[in-house]
Design a protein around this motif. Sequence first.
Motif, PDB file in Angstrom:
ATOM      1  N   GLY A  98       0.807  -1.219   0.000  1.00  0.00           N
ATOM      2  CA  GLY A  98       0.000   0.000   0.000  1.00  0.00           C
ATOM      3  C   GLY A  98       0.835   1.262   0.000  1.00  0.00           C
ATOM      4  N   GLN A  99       2.087   1.163   0.473  1.00  0.00           N
ATOM      5  CA  GLN A  99       2.997   2.313   0.444  1.00  0.00           C
ATOM      6  C   GLN A  99       3.700   2.451  -0.896  1.00  0.00           C
ATOM      7  OE1 GLN A  99       5.687   2.576   3.845  1.00  0.00           O
ATOM      8  NE2 GLN A  99       4.258   1.374   5.066  1.00  0.00           N
ATOM      9  N   GLY A 100       3.386   1.540  -1.825  1.00  0.00           N
ATOM     10  CA  GLY A 100       3.949   1.660  -3.162  1.00  0.00           C
ATOM     11  C   GLY A 100       5.081   0.709  -3.470  1.00  0.00           C
ATOM     12  N   GLN A 101       5.435  -0.172  -2.503  1.00  0.00           N
ATOM     13  CA  GLN A 101       6.500  -1.127  -2.781  1.00  0.00           C
ATOM     14  C   GLN A 101       5.982  -2.248  -3.683  1.00  0.00           C
ATOM     15  OE1 GLN A 101       9.027  -2.509   0.338  1.00  0.00           O
ATOM     16  NE2 GLN A 101       8.806  -0.670   1.582  1.00  0.00           N
ATOM     17  N   SER A 102       6.868  -2.802  -4.460  1.00  0.00           N
ATOM     18  CA  SER A 102       6.507  -3.935  -5.302  1.00  0.00           C
ATOM     19  C   SER A 102       6.453  -5.199  -4.450  1.00  0.00           C
ATOM     20  CB  SER A 102       7.538  -4.115  -6.411  1.00  0.00           C
ATOM     21  OG  SER A 102       8.781  -4.543  -5.858  1.00  0.00           O
ATOM     22  N   PRO A 103       5.787  -6.244  -4.928  1.00  0.00           N
ATOM     23  CA  PRO A 103       5.798  -7.507  -4.181  1.00  0.00           C
ATOM     24  C   PRO A 103       7.212  -8.019  -3.912  1.00  0.00           C
ATOM     25  CG  PRO A 103       4.067  -7.548  -5.827  1.00  0.00           C
ATOM     26  CD  PRO A 103       4.846  -6.295  -6.074  1.00  0.00           C
ATOM     27  N   ALA A 104       8.121  -7.830  -4.877  1.00  0.00           N
ATOM     28  CA  ALA A 104       9.509  -8.276  -4.678  1.00  0.00           C
ATOM     29  C   ALA A 104      10.175  -7.491  -3.555  1.00  0.00           C
ATOM     30  CB  ALA A 104      10.295  -8.139  -5.976  1.00  0.00           C
ATOM     31  N   THR A 143       0.731 -15.408  -1.810  1.00  0.00           N
ATOM     32  CA  THR A 143      -0.323 -16.064  -1.015  1.00  0.00           C
ATOM     33  C   THR A 143      -1.006 -15.059  -0.098  1.00  0.00           C
ATOM     34  OG1 THR A 143       0.839 -18.186  -1.053  1.00  0.00           O
ATOM     35  CG2 THR A 143      -0.787 -17.860   0.695  1.00  0.00           C
ATOM     36  N   HIS A 144      -0.204 -14.207   0.535  1.00  0.00           N
ATOM     37  CA  HIS A 144      -0.776 -13.189   1.425  1.00  0.00           C
ATOM     38  C   HIS A 144      -1.627 -12.193   0.637  1.00  0.00           C
ATOM     39  CE1 HIS A 144       1.128 -14.724   4.889  1.00  0.00           C
ATOM     40  NE2 HIS A 144       2.318 -14.176   4.731  1.00  0.00           N
ATOM     41  N   LEU A 145      -1.170 -11.790  -0.539  1.00  0.00           N
ATOM     42  CA  LEU A 145      -1.941 -10.840  -1.347  1.00  0.00           C
ATOM     43  C   LEU A 145      -3.281 -11.431  -1.761  1.00  0.00           C
ATOM     44  CD1 LEU A 145       0.790  -9.210  -3.621  1.00  0.00           C
ATOM     45  CD2 LEU A 145      -0.651  -8.052  -1.927  1.00  0.00           C
ATOM     46  N   LYS A 146      -3.290 -12.701  -2.086  1.00  0.00           N
ATOM     47  CA  LYS A 146      -4.546 -13.363  -2.444  1.00  0.00           C
ATOM     48  C   LYS A 146      -5.514 -13.323  -1.264  1.00  0.00           C
ATOM     49  CE  LYS A 146      -6.379 -17.749  -4.195  1.00  0.00           C
ATOM     50  NZ  LYS A 146      -6.021 -19.136  -4.627  1.00  0.00           N
ATOM     51  N   ALA A 147      -5.001 -13.610  -0.061  1.00  0.00           N
ATOM     52  CA  ALA A 147      -5.847 -13.583   1.143  1.00  0.00           C
ATOM     53  C   ALA A 147      -6.302 -12.162   1.460  1.00  0.00           C
ATOM     54  CB  ALA A 147      -5.082 -14.173   2.326  1.00  0.00           C
ATOM     55  N   ILE A 148      -5.412 -11.181   1.267  1.00  0.00           N
ATOM     56  CA  ILE A 148      -5.744  -9.775   1.536  1.00  0.00           C
ATOM     57  C   ILE A 148      -6.896  -9.325   0.646  1.00  0.00           C
ATOM     58  CG2 ILE A 148      -4.884  -7.404   1.273  1.00  0.00           C
ATOM     59  CD1 ILE A 148      -2.070  -8.632   2.063  1.00  0.00           C
ATOM     60  N   ASN A 149      -6.778  -9.597  -0.641  1.00  0.00           N
ATOM     61  CA  ASN A 149      -7.827  -9.184  -1.581  1.00  0.00           C
ATOM     62  C   ASN A 149      -9.156  -9.855  -1.249  1.00  0.00           C
ATOM     63  OD1 ASN A 149      -6.098  -7.526  -3.017  1.00  0.00           O
ATOM     64  ND2 ASN A 149      -5.506  -9.123  -4.458  1.00  0.00           N
ATOM     65  N   LEU A 154     -11.038  -6.614  -2.353  1.00  0.00           N
ATOM     66  CA  LEU A 154     -10.320  -5.803  -3.335  1.00  0.00           C
ATOM     67  C   LEU A 154     -10.072  -6.609  -4.599  1.00  0.00           C
ATOM     68  CD1 LEU A 154      -7.619  -4.291  -0.925  1.00  0.00           C
ATOM     69  CD2 LEU A 154      -9.868  -3.356  -1.479  1.00  0.00           C
ATOM     70  N   SER A 155      -9.938  -5.915  -5.711  1.00  0.00           N
ATOM     71  CA  SER A 155      -9.664  -6.596  -6.978  1.00  0.00           C
ATOM     72  C   SER A 155      -8.414  -6.064  -7.671  1.00  0.00           C
ATOM     73  CB  SER A 155     -10.866  -6.456  -7.922  1.00  0.00           C
ATOM     74  OG  SER A 155     -11.160  -5.083  -8.167  1.00  0.00           O
ATOM     75  N   ARG A 156      -7.919  -4.888  -7.267  1.00  0.00           N
ATOM     76  CA  ARG A 156      -6.745  -4.305  -7.910  1.00  0.00           C
ATOM     77  C   ARG A 156      -5.788  -3.764  -6.857  1.00  0.00           C
ATOM     78  NH1 ARG A 156     -10.948  -1.866 -10.497  1.00  0.00           N
ATOM     79  NH2 ARG A 156     -10.426   0.126  -9.540  1.00  0.00           N
ATOM     80  N   GLN A 157      -4.505  -3.727  -7.198  1.00  0.00           N
ATOM     81  CA  GLN A 157      -3.506  -3.221  -6.259  1.00  0.00           C
ATOM     82  C   GLN A 157      -3.748  -1.750  -5.943  1.00  0.00           C
ATOM     83  OE1 GLN A 157       0.490  -4.629  -6.903  1.00  0.00           O
ATOM     84  NE2 GLN A 157       1.385  -2.687  -6.216  1.00  0.00           N
ATOM     85  N   GLY A 158      -4.295  -1.003  -6.906  1.00  0.00           N
ATOM     86  CA  GLY A 158      -4.569   0.412  -6.663  1.00  0.00           C
ATOM     87  C   GLY A 158      -5.572   0.615  -5.541  1.00  0.00           C
ATOM     88  N   GLU A 159      -6.529  -0.320  -5.400  1.00  0.00           N
ATOM     89  CA  GLU A 159      -7.507  -0.216  -4.318  1.00  0.00           C
ATOM     90  C   GLU A 159      -6.830  -0.403  -2.970  1.00  0.00           C
ATOM     91  OE1 GLU A 159     -10.292  -3.216  -5.380  1.00  0.00           O
ATOM     92  OE2 GLU A 159     -11.379  -1.956  -6.801  1.00  0.00           O
ATOM     93  N   LEU A 160      -5.845  -1.322  -2.909  1.00  0.00           N
ATOM     94  CA  LEU A 160      -5.107  -1.522  -1.662  1.00  0.00           C
ATOM     95  C   LEU A 160      -4.288  -0.283  -1.318  1.00  0.00           C
ATOM     96  CD1 LEU A 160      -4.166  -3.294   0.664  1.00  0.00           C
ATOM     97  CD2 LEU A 160      -2.430  -4.271  -0.863  1.00  0.00           C
ATOM     98  N   VAL A 161      -3.667   0.328  -2.329  1.00  0.00           N
ATOM     99  CA  VAL A 161      -2.896   1.556  -2.094  1.00  0.00           C
ATOM    100  C   VAL A 161      -3.808   2.659  -1.539  1.00  0.00           C
ATOM    101  CG1 VAL A 161      -1.578   3.407  -3.201  1.00  0.00           C
ATOM    102  CG2 VAL A 161      -1.156   1.010  -3.831  1.00  0.00           C
TER     103      VAL A 161
END
Length: 377
Positions: A323-329, A344-350, A355-362
């Motif tokens: 959410g702070q703009g870092q990449s998954p890597a 795996t964590h991102l799948k659970a978070i969404n 949520l459906s897009r990384q922009g929504e998490l940001v």
Amino acid sequence: MAESSFLACIDAVYAAGLDPELWPEALGQVSEVTASVGALLIPVFPAEAIPLVVSERLEEANRDYGAGWAQYDSRVLASHRLALRPGLLVTDTALFTPEEIARDPFYQDFLRRHGLGLGAYRLIPDGTGALASVSLMRGFGCGTFDGDELLRVDRLSGHLARALGVNARLAEARRLAGTLAEAIEHLGTGLILLDDRGCARFVNASAHRLLGDGLDLSRDRHPVAHMPTERPRLAALLAAALSGQPTGPLLLARPQGAPLHLDAVPIHGRGAAADTLSATAGTRHAIMLLLRDTARSGPASTVDQLRQLGLSLAEARVADLIGQGQSPADAADALAVGMATVRTHLKAINLKLGLSRQGELVALVMRLAGWTRPDRP
């Protein structure tokens, strides 16, 4: 598995949230939708948080376990070594190799004699500081849980947590107040009972104190957010609960200060508690809107607020970094975990946050970060 069976299981879980005597029946339905032969709900911390609950199929095995086999349960020590955390879903195949299972007396003597095979386990926080574990057992020779079955466990976990939270809050309120009617009125958590049209039929004292700052009731008694940007989010929460598919708690922004923590819990099933609440709401298909002022515990970090929304600590840390703009890597490097773990964590978070897009998490994390700043008016 039909979606109707899954929704019926959710109904049974919420019925047990209002009447703990219905937990064995609810666990039976949890077993059915996860292709297991039985389920247990086990108090972890504190030990007296809930009574041990066992689905009917496991009653005999549970008696045998308590009569002496508990001391040989190798899964307990393995879980401690793994540092099992709330929200982490673990299977026996993650605890042991096939060779270890093949020579373990607990699996080969105890579980096999009762027709039981491999299991899956998850710690469930109830929102009041207590922890329980839901344990699911496969039949002997049925192999381990597949991805779809584990996904159903994941989907059910939030509902189990809400139901246990309602158990805990009503039990404490009843202990202090006496009758259920008095407990509802004096519940420390704000509670608004909504009918099947989303209209407030009852507001307890704690909820009255929270209304007027960020959330209020319209002339026709419908909950309405003060901030226009929050109204679609509130509407989505209530619509999901009224449809029997709650999406989880949300933090509702207020013009001043820390947000309100809201959760919407359907009232389903039978029992004295459900009957009392349904009668008060004037319908069998009502919901409880639970309100809590996050300012009471002081400013919370973004990670803490993400955990209030139902994420595990590991998931919240990943969500905060992404959410702070870092990449998954970058997040994987910062947390010293693999990319597979982050995915795996991102799948659970969404899934948990809808949520459906990384922009929504940001956008969500930026909103939460704004609430943690000390210079916020």
